[in-house]
Design an enzyme around this catalytic site. Structure first.
Site, PDB file in Angstrom:
ATOM      1  N   GLU A 163       0.828  -1.208   0.000  1.00  0.00           N
ATOM      2  CA  GLU A 163       0.000   0.000   0.000  1.00  0.00           C
ATOM      3  C   GLU A 163       0.859   1.253   0.000  1.00  0.00           C
ATOM      4  O   GLU A 163       0.546   2.241  -0.651  1.00  0.00           O
ATOM      5  CB  GLU A 163      -0.930   0.019   1.225  1.00  0.00           C
ATOM      6  CG  GLU A 163      -2.112  -0.922   1.111  1.00  0.00           C
ATOM      7  CD  GLU A 163      -2.873  -0.755  -0.192  1.00  0.00           C
ATOM      8  OE1 GLU A 163      -3.230   0.395  -0.540  1.00  0.00           O
ATOM      9  OE2 GLU A 163      -3.075  -1.772  -0.898  1.00  0.00           O
ATOM     10  N   SER A 249      18.768  -8.877  -8.348  1.00  0.00           N
ATOM     11  CA  SER A 249      17.590  -8.966  -9.221  1.00  0.00           C
ATOM     12  C   SER A 249      17.683 -10.021 -10.296  1.00  0.00           C
ATOM     13  O   SER A 249      16.671 -10.502 -10.791  1.00  0.00           O
ATOM     14  CB  SER A 249      17.358  -7.628  -9.927  1.00  0.00           C
ATOM     15  OG  SER A 249      17.442  -6.584  -9.008  1.00  0.00           O
ATOM     16  N   HIS A 378       2.991 -10.016  -9.556  1.00  0.00           N
ATOM     17  CA  HIS A 378       4.437 -10.252  -9.540  1.00  0.00           C
ATOM     18  C   HIS A 378       5.130  -9.176  -8.686  1.00  0.00           C
ATOM     19  O   HIS A 378       5.994  -9.478  -7.876  1.00  0.00           O
ATOM     20  CB  HIS A 378       4.995 -10.241 -10.956  1.00  0.00           C
ATOM     21  CG  HIS A 378       6.480 -10.122 -11.014  1.00  0.00           C
ATOM     22  ND1 HIS A 378       7.322 -11.142 -10.612  1.00  0.00           N
ATOM     23  CD2 HIS A 378       7.290  -9.097 -11.355  1.00  0.00           C
ATOM     24  CE1 HIS A 378       8.578 -10.736 -10.733  1.00  0.00           C
ATOM     25  NE2 HIS A 378       8.581  -9.507 -11.188  1.00  0.00           N
ATOM     26  N   SER A 379       4.722  -7.939  -8.900  1.00  0.00           N
ATOM     27  CA  SER A 379       5.288  -6.838  -8.123  1.00  0.00           C
ATOM     28  C   SER A 379       4.350  -5.655  -8.302  1.00  0.00           C
ATOM     29  O   SER A 379       3.302  -5.785  -8.933  1.00  0.00           O
ATOM     30  CB  SER A 379       6.667  -6.456  -8.653  1.00  0.00           C
ATOM     31  OG  SER A 379       6.532  -5.800  -9.915  1.00  0.00           O
TER      32      SER A 379
END
Lengths: 486, 375
Positions: A163, A249, A378-379
């Protein structure tokens, strides 16, 4: 099947005298695979209809001669033991580089898709009841409650920080919603000495090991207290003291790296192993192949945990690989493997504990495929409703939720109540909101952090650049953000 | 072999506590600009082998990994004898997977070992380049100093003889562009020994670019260089030949060519200063600039492709720092801008030759105000 076998044996005997016949003229036809159909009735014989075709002791009806598709007749090894006229056996073994292999005169291809998929180990059913006769490691009340509260904390942290990104307070976030059991229960089965090389959807392991909500928030906000010195995007946590290597990453690069780290442990004969995580998508990378192959050859004590959550961003597993998931790939590399219900905390815990034990005492890699579902997107850069049905997501979020399932088991043991639940959630939420506030207000890292750690010691050219930068800032203070410390 | 203790250093009989002192002393020796009188000669191959041997002996965390490094004694015999001496735990023969063993090396370095990873040639390093750049070079920075990667990637780089396009590329410029890496390119046996030892001892990831054709070449070597604590500083170039008319920078095999060109030029009255870069990253900008301020002319020589090459970087840094001192435009000698052909005559045309260097130096000297030294 039995009828076929008997017939084929008699055919074989019939053929033994004719062995020359099928060696030469049918040499080429041998290369044309014929269509084996186990379902068809076994009434064809060698005479008449099948002249010129590969003899039917190899299969029932090679009528679709030249067709490219074929199935194996049955799974599992079955060799025809042909006796030649002298009573010796034609089925012998021979030494090839790599070992002794026994021969078969039955041309049988291993099927690409077995009739039955590898079954999945689980301990609790969907209602949180232990399945009869399930084998698992007992978990004490204290341990169970620790696992449960960590799972709740992880879920709350994910929801709130997600959020926060939506509100523009942090630039990026990705959640582990739906995979809390894997995160926490695997961590619970390890010791603090086991080295963890994560992908990026395993912050729960760090949480279990004692990383605080404040420390998580600091990294997400990239402030002065961030252990990463503001170098990385949010969720790229790392902590030496928790033996948790900094998240990188790039996908699957940690897989061969884990072998290297394990090799170091092996050389030092430490009572510890390396645990590395990756998703279903990561198994397509070349590094997965190289890493697993190497781990087996080097006999490295690595536990490979694959979070098969069904999706790699928008790529479903059906487009990722055509194998029976990831567990069968272990066998191909000579690695002991197991498939586990990733949403069953007790199964995850038991399997990981066992795998760790084997990896260390036997000094070999183990592969665990955890089946689960990626409930979140996913993100924050993804909206998964665009490529998968909303009701599918809802189903896994509610009916198959790992936290509520474990909660049911904990409840039945009388260890937890609704009151405890609401207290815990309120507590965590309050702590987290506080941590976020503190992190947001905290100072950003100083500009010296721009130049340090490129190398172990600051090289002269970077020293010069830093000086030039500072001079520039002095001369043009209005162009430099006021809230960033010099 | 795990019992090898730090104090048991093979040669020289020094103990760990005086190691640092001797190391400092040998740095002073090493920076002297001529080979001290020595009757001993050593091939680059033996220099590398002895450096590996001594470093493995001194530190049990050092281990060698690569294709054919063990039983085969090394594809180019650089790791000869090491398997026998240190055993398979420290000399690891790998399956054919550059990405795999580079990744494994990085992982081992993450956890405190000091791997020396051999690529059969740096052309194959492209299959592992993600691990070299993303996992090794950037890790210390991205982890804010928590993960250091004391790894060495070594192997032959650049053109050999008749091996074609996929075995002949020079990677100095590619790796030299990346922050977080150190990139070294030895020429002589002294360079090979000193720089490899420095690379192994360095806490940062080092790319060590050797040259296949130099392996068999012999160079005179002094007693200081033979000492097991000998080490060269990373980031310092060496002035191989002093001169006053034109500066020629080169690295690896091209140093030899530049020196021969300097001989030819001397006969024609042009005194060339030859700089052996030794270190591509960090580049010894101060030595190069000091030399250009003295000679006012610069030729850069490299085997690799011209665009975005090492010479381009040297030219830029000289223009940035010593523009007023230049009496002629900087000229870059580089390989032809084509994938390396195979046929011997074509290959010869695709790499710099001594005559190219001589002609360029002359051009630099003639393009000046008439009172400068001319033939």
């Amino acid at each position: 099947m039995a009828i076929w076998l008997r017939r084929s044996r008699s055919l074989a005997h019939y053929l033994k005298a004719e062995i020359g016949f099928w060696k030469v003229p049918n040499q080429r036809s041998f290369l044309n695979p014929c269509f084996f159909n186990p379902e068809k009735s076994s009434s064809t014989t060698l005479t008449g209809e099948n002249y010129g075709n590969p003899p039917s002791f190899l299969g029932n009806s090679p009528t679709l001669f030249g067709s490219r598709r074929f199935e194996s007749i049955k799974s599992g090894r079955e060799e025809l033991d042909l006796e030649d006229e002298n009573g010796g056996h034609q089925n012998q073994a021979m030494d090839f580089p790599g070992g002794r292999i026994s021969f078969t005169s039955e041309m049988k291809f291993i099927s690409e898709s077995p009739r039955e998929r590898i079954p999945c180990y689980r301990v609790l059913d969907d209602d949180g009841l232990p399945i009869m006769h399930s084998s698992f490691v007992e978990v004490s009340k204290e341990a169970a409650l620790k696992m449960f509260s960590n799972m709740v904390t992880l879920e709350t942290m994910d929801t709130i920080l997600y959020e926060a990104q939506r509100q523009g307070r942090i630039s990026f976030y990705l959640t582990s919603i739906g995979e809390e059991a894997i995160n926490i229960a695997t961590a619970a089965a390890l010791t603090p000495h086991d080295v963890v090389l994560p992908q990026y959807r395993e912050p729960g392991v760090l949480l279990w090991r004692g990383f605080t909500l404040q420390e998580f928030s600091n990294q997400c906000f990239g402030n002065k207290a961030d252990y990463g010195k503001g170098r990385q995007m949010p969720i790229h946590y790392g902590s030496n003291k928790h033996n948790y290597f900094t998240v990188s990453s790039t996908i699957a690069t940690q897989i061969p790296q884990a072998v290297g780290a394990a090799y170091s442990l092996k050389m030092d004969k430490k009572d510890a192993c390396v645990v590395t995580y990756f998703g279903d998508g990561g198994t397509s990378e070349g590094d997965f192949h190289a890493g697993l192959n190497f781990a087996a050859v080097m006999e490295a004590p690595v536990v490979y945990i694959c979070r098969n959550n069904g999706w790699a961003i928008s790529t479903p597993v059906s487009q990722q690989f055509r194998s029976d998931g990831v567990v069968v790939k272990g066998k191909a590399y000579g690695i002991r493997s197991i498939r586990v219900d990733g949403n069953d905390a007790l199964a995850v815990y038991s399997a990981t504990l066992a795998a760790r034990e084997m990896a260390i005492t036997e000094q070999k890699p183990i592969l665990i495929e955890m089946l689960t579902y990626r409930v979140g997107h996913h993100s924050t850069s993804d909206d998964s409703t665009k490529y998968r049905p909303v009701d599918e997501i809802e189903h896994w979020k509610t009916a198959r939720n790992p936290i509520s399932r474990f909660r049911k088991w904990v409840d039945k043991n009388g260890w937890w109540s609704d009151k405890d639940e609401s207290e815990l959630r309120a507590n965590v939420r309050k702590q987290l909101l506080q941590a976020i506030q503190v992190a947001e207000k905290a100072e950003k890292p100083p500009i010296s952090n721009l130049f340090t750690d490129v190398y172990e010691s600051l090289p002269s050219n970077l020293c010069e650049q830093e000086e030039l930068l500072r001079e520039s800032i002095k001369r043009h203070p209005q162009d430099y953000p006021s809230d960033v410390p010099v | 072999m795990l019992g090898i203790v730090r104090g048991r250093i093979a040669r020289g009989g020094v103990n760990a506590s005086s190691l640092q002192k001797i190391r400092n002393q040998s740095l002073i020796y090493a920076s002297s600009r001529s080979y001290s009188s020595a009757s001993k000669e050593m091939t680059v191959r033996d220099a590398l082998n002895s450096a590996l041997d001594e470093e493995m002996s001194a530190d049990p965390k050092v281990f060698v990994m690569g294709e054919e490094v063990g039983e085969y004694q090394g594809a180019y015999k650089i790791s000869k004898g090491l398997l026998e001496k240190y055993g398979p735990e420290r000399v690891v023969d790998t399956p054919i997977t550059e990405a795999g063993f580079a990744g494994i090396g990085v992982g081992a370095a993450y956890h405190g070992l000091r791997p020396v990873v051999e690529f059969m040639t740096f052309n194959f390093s492209m299959q592992a380049i993600d691990h070299i750049i993303n996992s090794a070079a950037k890790s210390n920075y991205m982890s804010a100093g928590q993960i250091s990667v004391p790894i060495v990637f070594r192997g032959p780089n650049g053109a050999a003889a008749g091996v074609g396009a996929q075995h002949s590329q020079c990677y100095a410029a590619w790796f030299g562009a990346c922050p977080g890496l150190k990139v070294l390119a030895p020429y002589s046996s002294e360079d090979a020994r000193g720089l490899l030892k420095a690379a192994i001892r360095d806490p940062d990831p080092v790319v060590f670019l050797e040259n296949e054709l130099l392996y068999g070449e012999s160079f005179p070597i002094s007693a200081e260089v033979l000492d097991s604590s000998f080490c060269l500083p990373i980031g310092k170039a060496k002035i191989e030949r002093e001169g006053k008319d034109v500066t020629i920078t080169a690295f690896s095999k091209m140093v030899g060519y530049a020196l021969k060109a300097a001989e030819i030029l001397a006969k024609e009255g042009i005194s060339a200063e030859v700089i052996n870069l030794r270190s591509i990253r960090p580049l010894d900008r101060s030595t190069i600039n000091a030399s250009v301020r003295k000679t006012n002319r610069l030729i850069t020589v490299e085997e690799g492709f011209p665009q975005h090459g090492v010479g381009a970087e040297i030219c830029a840094c000289v223009v940035e720092e010593s523009f007023e001192y230049l009496d002629a435009p900087v000229e870059r000698i580089a390989g032809a801008d084509v994938p390396m052909p195979y046929a011997a005559n074509l290959e010869r045309m695709a790499v710099p030759q001594i005559e190219d260097i001589v002609r360029a130096a002359k051009r630099a000297c003639y393009r000046s105000v008439p009172m400068a030294a001319t033939a």
